[in-house]
Design a protein around this motif. Structure first.
Motif, PDB file in Angstrom:
ATOM      1  N   LEU A   1      35.560  54.716  44.856  1.00  0.00           N
ATOM      2  CA  LEU A   1      35.147  54.571  46.239  1.00  0.00           C
ATOM      3  C   LEU A   1      36.077  53.586  46.941  1.00  0.00           C
ATOM      4  CD1 LEU A   1      32.859  55.555  48.061  1.00  0.00           C
ATOM      5  CD2 LEU A   1      31.485  53.650  47.244  1.00  0.00           C
ATOM      6  N   ARG A   2      36.503  53.913  48.136  1.00  0.00           N
ATOM      7  CA  ARG A   2      37.380  53.016  48.905  1.00  0.00           C
ATOM      8  C   ARG A   2      36.523  52.061  49.738  1.00  0.00           C
ATOM      9  NH1 ARG A   2      42.403  56.310  51.422  1.00  0.00           N
ATOM     10  NH2 ARG A   2      42.910  54.179  52.056  1.00  0.00           N
ATOM     11  N   ARG A   3      35.649  51.366  49.064  1.00  0.00           N
ATOM     12  CA  ARG A   3      34.674  50.493  49.718  1.00  0.00           C
ATOM     13  C   ARG A   3      35.351  49.447  50.605  1.00  0.00           C
ATOM     14  NH1 ARG A   3      29.370  49.220  49.096  1.00  0.00           N
ATOM     15  NH2 ARG A   3      29.065  50.415  47.202  1.00  0.00           N
ATOM     16  N   ASP A   4      36.387  48.779  50.106  1.00  0.00           N
ATOM     17  CA  ASP A   4      37.050  47.732  50.891  1.00  0.00           C
ATOM     18  C   ASP A   4      37.656  48.285  52.176  1.00  0.00           C
ATOM     19  OD1 ASP A   4      36.358  45.888  48.954  1.00  0.00           O
ATOM     20  OD2 ASP A   4      38.335  45.853  48.019  1.00  0.00           O
ATOM     21  N   ASP A   5      38.310  49.437  52.080  1.00  0.00           N
ATOM     22  CA  ASP A   5      38.895  50.045  53.278  1.00  0.00           C
ATOM     23  C   ASP A   5      37.820  50.445  54.274  1.00  0.00           C
ATOM     24  OD1 ASP A   5      41.506  49.779  52.359  1.00  0.00           O
ATOM     25  OD2 ASP A   5      41.541  51.776  51.460  1.00  0.00           O
ATOM     26  N   LEU A   6      36.759  51.070  53.790  1.00  0.00           N
ATOM     27  CA  LEU A   6      35.687  51.515  54.689  1.00  0.00           C
ATOM     28  C   LEU A   6      34.978  50.325  55.330  1.00  0.00           C
ATOM     29  CD1 LEU A   6      34.277  54.454  52.559  1.00  0.00           C
ATOM     30  CD2 LEU A   6      35.715  54.612  54.601  1.00  0.00           C
ATOM     31  N   GLU A   7      34.763  49.269  54.563  1.00  0.00           N
ATOM     32  CA  GLU A   7      34.094  48.079  55.108  1.00  0.00           C
ATOM     33  C   GLU A   7      34.966  47.391  56.155  1.00  0.00           C
ATOM     34  OE1 GLU A   7      31.077  45.460  55.869  1.00  0.00           O
ATOM     35  OE2 GLU A   7      30.976  47.322  54.719  1.00  0.00           O
ATOM     36  N   ALA A   8      36.267  47.347  55.911  1.00  0.00           N
ATOM     37  CA  ALA A   8      37.176  46.718  56.880  1.00  0.00           C
ATOM     38  C   ALA A   8      37.216  47.490  58.193  1.00  0.00           C
ATOM     39  CB  ALA A   8      38.580  46.621  56.284  1.00  0.00           C
ATOM     40  N   LEU A   9      37.178  48.800  58.109  1.00  0.00           N
ATOM     41  CA  LEU A   9      37.263  49.636  59.308  1.00  0.00           C
ATOM     42  C   LEU A   9      35.925  49.811  60.012  1.00  0.00           C
ATOM     43  CD1 LEU A   9      39.584  52.389  57.845  1.00  0.00           C
ATOM     44  CD2 LEU A   9      40.201  50.751  59.644  1.00  0.00           C
ATOM     45  N   PHE A  10      34.870  49.994  59.226  1.00  0.00           N
ATOM     46  CA  PHE A  10      33.549  50.320  59.771  1.00  0.00           C
ATOM     47  C   PHE A  10      32.503  49.427  59.106  1.00  0.00           C
ATOM     48  CE2 PHE A  10      36.033  54.301  58.958  1.00  0.00           C
ATOM     49  CZ  PHE A  10      36.541  54.458  60.241  1.00  0.00           C
ATOM     50  N   PRO A  11      32.445  48.153  59.490  1.00  0.00           N
ATOM     51  CA  PRO A  11      31.566  47.196  58.809  1.00  0.00           C
ATOM     52  C   PRO A  11      30.109  47.673  58.739  1.00  0.00           C
ATOM     53  CG  PRO A  11      32.992  46.063  60.366  1.00  0.00           C
ATOM     54  CD  PRO A  11      33.177  47.541  60.591  1.00  0.00           C
ATOM     55  N   GLY A  12      29.566  47.684  57.523  1.00  0.00           N
ATOM     56  CA  GLY A  12      28.172  48.045  57.307  1.00  0.00           C
ATOM     57  C   GLY A  12      27.884  49.532  57.237  1.00  0.00           C
ATOM     58  N   LEU A  13      28.847  50.360  57.594  1.00  0.00           N
ATOM     59  CA  LEU A  13      28.594  51.809  57.641  1.00  0.00           C
ATOM     60  C   LEU A  13      28.218  52.366  56.274  1.00  0.00           C
ATOM     61  CD1 LEU A  13      28.643  54.517  59.235  1.00  0.00           C
ATOM     62  CD2 LEU A  13      30.995  54.755  58.457  1.00  0.00           C
ATOM     63  N   LEU A  14      29.030  52.115  55.272  1.00  0.00           N
ATOM     64  CA  LEU A  14      28.767  52.683  53.958  1.00  0.00           C
ATOM     65  C   LEU A  14      27.450  52.176  53.394  1.00  0.00           C
ATOM     66  CD1 LEU A  14      29.714  54.534  51.698  1.00  0.00           C
ATOM     67  CD2 LEU A  14      30.969  52.594  50.740  1.00  0.00           C
ATOM     68  N   ASP A  15      27.220  50.865  53.479  1.00  0.00           N
ATOM     69  CA  ASP A  15      25.958  50.314  52.974  1.00  0.00           C
ATOM     70  C   ASP A  15      24.762  50.897  53.716  1.00  0.00           C
ATOM     71  OD1 ASP A  15      27.182  48.785  51.013  1.00  0.00           O
ATOM     72  OD2 ASP A  15      27.308  47.005  52.294  1.00  0.00           O
ATOM     73  N   GLY A  16      24.907  51.085  55.025  1.00  0.00           N
ATOM     74  CA  GLY A  16      23.827  51.676  55.813  1.00  0.00           C
ATOM     75  C   GLY A  16      23.538  53.117  55.412  1.00  0.00           C
ATOM     76  N   ILE A  17      24.572  53.884  55.202  1.00  0.00           N
ATOM     77  CA  ILE A  17      24.404  55.280  54.792  1.00  0.00           C
ATOM     78  C   ILE A  17      23.782  55.354  53.401  1.00  0.00           C
ATOM     79  CG2 ILE A  17      25.663  57.368  54.113  1.00  0.00           C
ATOM     80  CD1 ILE A  17      27.475  56.843  56.571  1.00  0.00           C
ATOM     81  N   LEU A  18      24.252  54.512  52.493  1.00  0.00           N
ATOM     82  CA  LEU A  18      23.697  54.505  51.137  1.00  0.00           C
ATOM     83  C   LEU A  18      22.226  54.086  51.149  1.00  0.00           C
ATOM     84  CD1 LEU A  18      26.740  52.972  49.238  1.00  0.00           C
ATOM     85  CD2 LEU A  18      25.944  55.351  49.117  1.00  0.00           C
ATOM     86  N   ALA A  19      21.880  53.100  51.958  1.00  0.00           N
ATOM     87  CA  ALA A  19      20.483  52.659  52.059  1.00  0.00           C
ATOM     88  C   ALA A  19      19.618  53.756  52.669  1.00  0.00           C
ATOM     89  CB  ALA A  19      20.392  51.375  52.885  1.00  0.00           C
ATOM     90  N   ALA A  20      20.119  54.417  53.695  1.00  0.00           N
ATOM     91  CA  ALA A  20      19.371  55.503  54.329  1.00  0.00           C
ATOM     92  C   ALA A  20      19.166  56.664  53.361  1.00  0.00           C
ATOM     93  CB  ALA A  20      20.097  55.975  55.589  1.00  0.00           C
ATOM     94  N   ALA A  21      20.186  56.989  52.575  1.00  0.00           N
ATOM     95  CA  ALA A  21      20.071  58.075  51.596  1.00  0.00           C
ATOM     96  C   ALA A  21      19.038  57.732  50.528  1.00  0.00           C
ATOM     97  CB  ALA A  21      21.426  58.365  50.957  1.00  0.00           C
ATOM     98  N   ALA A  22      19.018  56.478  50.082  1.00  0.00           N
ATOM     99  CA  ALA A  22      18.033  56.050  49.078  1.00  0.00           C
ATOM    100  C   ALA A  22      16.625  56.087  49.661  1.00  0.00           C
ATOM    101  CB  ALA A  22      18.365  54.644  48.578  1.00  0.00           C
ATOM    102  N   ALA A  23      16.469  55.660  50.910  1.00  0.00           N
ATOM    103  CA  ALA A  23      15.157  55.691  51.562  1.00  0.00           C
ATOM    104  C   ALA A  23      14.671  57.125  51.729  1.00  0.00           C
ATOM    105  CB  ALA A  23      15.221  54.986  52.910  1.00  0.00           C
ATOM    106  N   GLU A  24      15.575  58.019  52.115  1.00  0.00           N
ATOM    107  CA  GLU A  24      15.209  59.422  52.267  1.00  0.00           C
ATOM    108  C   GLU A  24      14.780  60.019  50.924  1.00  0.00           C
ATOM    109  OE1 GLU A  24      16.938  63.129  54.608  1.00  0.00           O
ATOM    110  OE2 GLU A  24      18.221  62.532  52.913  1.00  0.00           O
TER     111      GLU A  24
END
Length: 117
Positions: free
Chosen positions: A86-109
């Motif tokens: 996963l390119r977590r560092d790149d995604l976090e630098a470009l879109f702060p919180g996006l990946l964590d938010g999507i992962l949290a939403a997917a787990a909640a769903e």
């Protein structure tokens, strides 16, 4: 693609080339989101063959290509295995919180759907 040392390499977008719409489109597919969730949970590289997706091999290849070309994952060959991280560092630098938010939403769903079913 083969580099000058004779090893196979795969094209990846540079950090500055990653676009939000491409990332969101890649993560909108349930199979690709499943792959990203597994990579995020493991925090280590995994071979494409380690994912048990209920689709054909060619469709699995397509999903990994979309994830790579959108900038969500980085792939490299180790022997004959294509490894994914996963390119977590790149995604976090470009879109702060996006990946964590999507992962949290997917787990909640997932939890909500289990409770309903």
């Amino acid at each position: 693609m083969t580099d000058t040392a004779g090893t196979r390499t795969l094209a990846h977008p540079e950090r500055a080339e990653i676009r939000l719409e491409d990332v969101l489109q890649a993560l909108a597919d349930p199979m690709r989101l499943c792959v990203v969730r597994e990579l995020a949970a493991s925090e280590v590289e995994q071979a494409c063959s380690s994912f048990a997706l209920p689709v054909t091999k060619s469709t699995t290849t397509h999903h990994f290509r979309v994830l790579r070309e959108s900038g969500v994952v980085r792939q490299c060959y180790q022997g004959t295995a294509k490894m994914n991280e996963l390119r977590r560092d790149d995604l976090e630098a470009l879109f702060p919180g996006l990946l964590d938010g999507i992962l949290a939403a997917a787990a909640a769903e997932e939890s909500r759907l289990r409770a309903e079913g």
